[in-house]
Design an enzyme around this catalytic site. Sequence first.
Site, PDB file in Angstrom:
ATOM      1  N   HIS A 191       0.849  -1.189   0.000  1.00 53.37           N
ATOM      2  CA  HIS A 191       0.000   0.000   0.000  1.00 53.37           C
ATOM      3  C   HIS A 191       0.880   1.233   0.000  1.00 53.37           C
ATOM      4  CE1 HIS A 191       0.826  -1.212   4.161  1.00 53.37           C
ATOM      5  NE2 HIS A 191       0.818   0.071   4.465  1.00 53.37           N
ATOM      6  N   HIS A 227       0.930   5.194   1.110  1.00 55.31           N
ATOM      7  CA  HIS A 227       0.299   6.216   1.942  1.00 55.31           C
ATOM      8  C   HIS A 227       0.267   7.533   1.168  1.00 55.31           C
ATOM      9  CE1 HIS A 227       0.582   4.082   5.917  1.00 55.31           C
ATOM     10  NE2 HIS A 227       1.563   3.450   5.299  1.00 55.31           N
TER      11      HIS A 227
HETATM   12  P1  AMP Z   1       1.941   0.399   7.413  1.00 61.04           P
HETATM   13  O1  AMP Z   1       2.465   0.712   8.789  1.00 61.04           O
HETATM   14  O2  AMP Z   1       2.696   1.100   6.324  1.00 61.04           O
HETATM   15  O3  AMP Z   1       1.816  -1.088   7.182  1.00 61.04           O
HETATM   16  O4  AMP Z   1       0.504   1.048   7.356  1.00 61.04           O
HETATM   17  C1  AMP Z   1      -0.664   0.374   7.662  1.00 61.04           C
HETATM   18  C2  AMP Z   1      -1.748   1.420   7.747  1.00 61.04           C
HETATM   19  O5  AMP Z   1      -2.995   0.775   7.629  1.00 61.04           O
HETATM   20  C3  AMP Z   1      -1.768   2.199   9.054  1.00 61.04           C
HETATM   21  O6  AMP Z   1      -1.651   3.596   8.782  1.00 61.04           O
HETATM   22  C4  AMP Z   1      -3.121   1.828   9.664  1.00 61.04           C
HETATM   23  O7  AMP Z   1      -3.717   2.903  10.350  1.00 61.04           O
HETATM   24  C5  AMP Z   1      -3.916   1.437   8.443  1.00 61.04           C
HETATM   25  N1  AMP Z   1      -4.998   0.476   8.673  1.00 61.04           N
HETATM   26  C6  AMP Z   1      -4.923  -0.717   9.337  1.00 61.04           C
HETATM   27  N2  AMP Z   1      -6.115  -1.335   9.301  1.00 61.04           N
HETATM   28  C7  AMP Z   1      -6.950  -0.546   8.582  1.00 61.04           C
HETATM   29  C8  AMP Z   1      -8.325  -0.640   8.196  1.00 61.04           C
HETATM   30  N3  AMP Z   1      -9.078  -1.693   8.543  1.00 61.04           N
HETATM   31  N4  AMP Z   1      -8.856   0.377   7.472  1.00 61.04           N
HETATM   32  C9  AMP Z   1      -8.103   1.434   7.128  1.00 61.04           C
HETATM   33  N5  AMP Z   1      -6.806   1.574   7.456  1.00 61.04           N
HETATM   34  C10 AMP Z   1      -6.242   0.617   8.181  1.00 61.04           C
END
Ligand code: AMP
Length: 137
Positions: free
Chosen positions: A100, A102
Amino acid sequence: MSEQCIFCKIVNKEIPAEIVYEDDSVVAFLDIRPVSKGHTLVVPKKHSNDFLSTEDDVLEALIPEIKKIGAAVMKAVGAHGMNISTNHGAAAGQVVFHLHFHLIPRFSNDNLMPWPHGDSEPKNRQELAEEIKKLLA
Ligand code: AMP
Ligand code: ZN
Protein backbone atom coordinates in the site's frame (compact mmCIF):
# COMPACT_ATOMS: atom_id res chain seq x y z
CA MET A 1 -5.73 -13.11 -2.27
CA SER A 2 -4.30 -13.98 1.10
CA GLU A 3 -6.94 -15.31 3.48
CA GLN A 4 -5.79 -13.50 6.60
CA CYS A 5 -4.88 -10.26 4.87
CA ILE A 6 -6.89 -7.30 6.13
CA PHE A 7 -6.44 -5.30 2.92
CA CYS A 8 -7.55 -8.27 0.78
CA LYS A 9 -10.65 -8.30 2.99
CA ILE A 10 -11.24 -4.63 2.20
CA VAL A 11 -10.65 -5.29 -1.52
CA ASN A 12 -13.21 -8.13 -1.35
CA LYS A 13 -15.68 -6.04 0.71
CA GLU A 14 -15.55 -8.53 3.57
CA ILE A 15 -14.85 -5.71 6.01
CA PRO A 16 -15.92 -2.08 5.69
CA ALA A 17 -13.71 0.83 4.68
CA GLU A 18 -14.25 4.38 3.48
CA ILE A 19 -13.45 3.62 -0.13
CA VAL A 20 -12.78 6.79 -2.13
CA TYR A 21 -11.86 5.16 -5.44
CA GLU A 22 -11.94 1.75 -7.07
CA ASP A 23 -11.26 0.35 -10.52
CA ASP A 24 -10.02 -2.95 -11.98
CA SER A 25 -6.59 -2.74 -10.43
CA VAL A 26 -6.73 -0.63 -7.24
CA VAL A 27 -8.78 0.35 -4.22
CA ALA A 28 -8.14 3.56 -2.28
CA PHE A 29 -9.61 4.13 1.18
CA LEU A 30 -9.18 6.41 4.16
CA ASP A 31 -6.64 5.30 6.74
CA ILE A 32 -8.38 4.27 9.94
CA ARG A 33 -5.72 6.07 12.06
CA PRO A 34 -4.83 9.07 9.93
CA VAL A 35 -1.58 10.97 10.29
CA SER A 36 -3.36 14.00 8.85
CA LYS A 37 -6.79 14.87 7.46
CA GLY A 38 -7.35 12.94 4.24
CA HIS A 39 -4.67 10.26 4.86
CA THR A 40 -5.50 7.71 2.18
CA LEU A 41 -4.11 4.30 1.31
CA VAL A 42 -3.80 3.15 -2.30
CA VAL A 43 -3.80 -0.64 -2.56
CA PRO A 44 -3.41 -2.87 -5.62
CA LYS A 45 -6.19 -5.45 -5.75
CA LYS A 46 -3.67 -8.17 -6.49
CA HIS A 47 -2.03 -9.22 -3.23
CA SER A 48 1.70 -8.85 -2.79
CA ASN A 49 3.42 -8.60 0.55
CA ASP A 50 5.51 -5.53 -0.06
CA PHE A 51 7.07 -3.21 -2.64
CA LEU A 52 10.12 -5.24 -3.66
CA SER A 53 8.14 -8.46 -4.15
CA THR A 54 5.54 -6.80 -6.38
CA GLU A 55 5.52 -7.55 -10.11
CA ASP A 56 6.62 -4.71 -12.37
CA ASP A 57 3.33 -4.59 -14.29
CA VAL A 58 1.42 -4.03 -11.03
CA LEU A 59 3.76 -1.20 -10.07
CA GLU A 60 3.58 0.33 -13.55
CA ALA A 61 -0.21 0.50 -13.29
CA LEU A 62 -0.07 1.80 -9.74
CA ILE A 63 1.94 5.00 -10.18
CA PRO A 64 -0.57 6.84 -12.41
CA GLU A 65 -3.34 5.76 -10.02
CA ILE A 66 -1.46 7.24 -7.08
CA LYS A 67 -1.05 10.45 -9.06
CA LYS A 68 -4.76 10.69 -9.91
CA ILE A 69 -6.01 9.79 -6.42
CA GLY A 70 -3.36 11.95 -4.75
CA ALA A 71 -4.45 15.02 -6.70
CA ALA A 72 -8.08 14.50 -5.64
CA VAL A 73 -7.13 13.95 -1.98
CA MET A 74 -5.05 17.14 -1.93
CA LYS A 75 -7.89 19.12 -3.45
CA ALA A 76 -10.50 17.64 -1.09
CA VAL A 77 -8.66 18.72 2.04
CA GLY A 78 -6.96 21.84 0.65
CA ALA A 79 -3.50 20.43 1.34
CA HIS A 80 -0.34 22.40 0.54
CA GLY A 81 1.76 19.28 -0.01
CA MET A 82 1.66 15.52 0.39
CA ASN A 83 3.94 12.71 1.49
CA ILE A 84 3.63 9.73 -0.86
CA SER A 85 5.34 6.65 0.54
CA THR A 86 5.37 2.96 1.22
CA ASN A 87 6.94 1.27 4.23
CA HIS A 88 8.95 -1.73 3.13
CA GLY A 89 9.45 -4.28 5.91
CA ALA A 90 8.78 -4.28 9.63
CA ALA A 91 12.01 -2.37 10.31
CA ALA A 92 10.64 0.44 8.15
CA GLY A 93 7.34 0.48 10.03
CA GLN A 94 5.32 -1.83 7.79
CA VAL A 95 2.49 -3.39 9.77
CA VAL A 96 0.12 -4.55 7.05
CA PHE A 97 1.84 -6.91 4.61
CA HIS A 98 -0.22 -6.11 1.54
CA LEU A 99 1.46 -3.45 -0.61
CA HIS A 100 0.00 0.00 0.00
CA PHE A 101 1.04 3.56 -0.63
CA HIS A 102 0.30 6.22 1.94
CA LEU A 103 -0.99 9.56 0.69
CA ILE A 104 -0.48 11.90 3.64
CA PRO A 105 -1.72 15.43 3.01
CA ARG A 106 0.56 18.10 4.45
CA PHE A 107 -0.21 21.63 5.53
CA SER A 108 2.15 24.54 6.02
CA ASN A 109 3.13 24.65 9.70
CA ASP A 110 1.43 21.30 10.48
CA ASN A 111 4.36 20.53 12.79
CA LEU A 112 4.67 16.94 11.56
CA MET A 113 8.36 16.29 12.03
CA PRO A 114 10.23 14.61 9.18
CA TRP A 115 13.00 12.11 9.86
CA PRO A 116 16.14 13.57 11.37
CA HIS A 117 19.08 13.73 8.97
CA GLY A 118 22.60 12.81 10.02
CA ASP A 119 26.04 13.69 8.71
CA SER A 120 28.17 11.53 6.41
CA GLU A 121 31.83 11.44 5.39
CA PRO A 122 32.66 11.77 1.66
CA LYS A 123 34.85 8.60 1.81
CA ASN A 124 32.05 6.53 3.31
CA ARG A 125 29.59 7.87 0.77
CA GLN A 126 31.92 6.92 -2.10
CA GLU A 127 32.45 3.38 -0.78
CA LEU A 128 28.75 2.88 -0.28
CA ALA A 129 27.92 4.26 -3.73
CA GLU A 130 30.42 1.77 -5.24
CA GLU A 131 28.72 -1.14 -3.42
CA ILE A 132 25.30 -0.16 -4.70
CA LYS A 133 26.60 0.51 -8.23
CA LYS A 134 28.18 -2.97 -8.31
CA LEU A 135 24.84 -4.58 -7.45
CA LEU A 136 23.08 -2.62 -10.16
CA ALA A 137 25.68 -3.21 -12.90
P1 AMP B 1 1.94 0.40 7.41
O1 AMP B 1 2.46 0.71 8.79
O2 AMP B 1 2.70 1.10 6.32
O3 AMP B 1 1.82 -1.09 7.18
O4 AMP B 1 0.50 1.05 7.36
C1 AMP B 1 -0.66 0.37 7.66
C2 AMP B 1 -1.75 1.42 7.75
O5 AMP B 1 -3.00 0.78 7.63
C3 AMP B 1 -1.77 2.20 9.05
O6 AMP B 1 -1.65 3.60 8.78
C4 AMP B 1 -3.12 1.83 9.66
O7 AMP B 1 -3.72 2.90 10.35
C5 AMP B 1 -3.92 1.44 8.44
N1 AMP B 1 -5.00 0.48 8.67
C6 AMP B 1 -4.92 -0.72 9.34
N2 AMP B 1 -6.12 -1.34 9.30
C7 AMP B 1 -6.95 -0.55 8.58
C8 AMP B 1 -8.32 -0.64 8.20
N3 AMP B 1 -9.08 -1.69 8.54
N4 AMP B 1 -8.86 0.38 7.47
C9 AMP B 1 -8.10 1.43 7.13
N5 AMP B 1 -6.81 1.57 7.46
C10 AMP B 1 -6.24 0.62 8.18
ZN1 ZN C 1 -3.73 -8.86 0.73
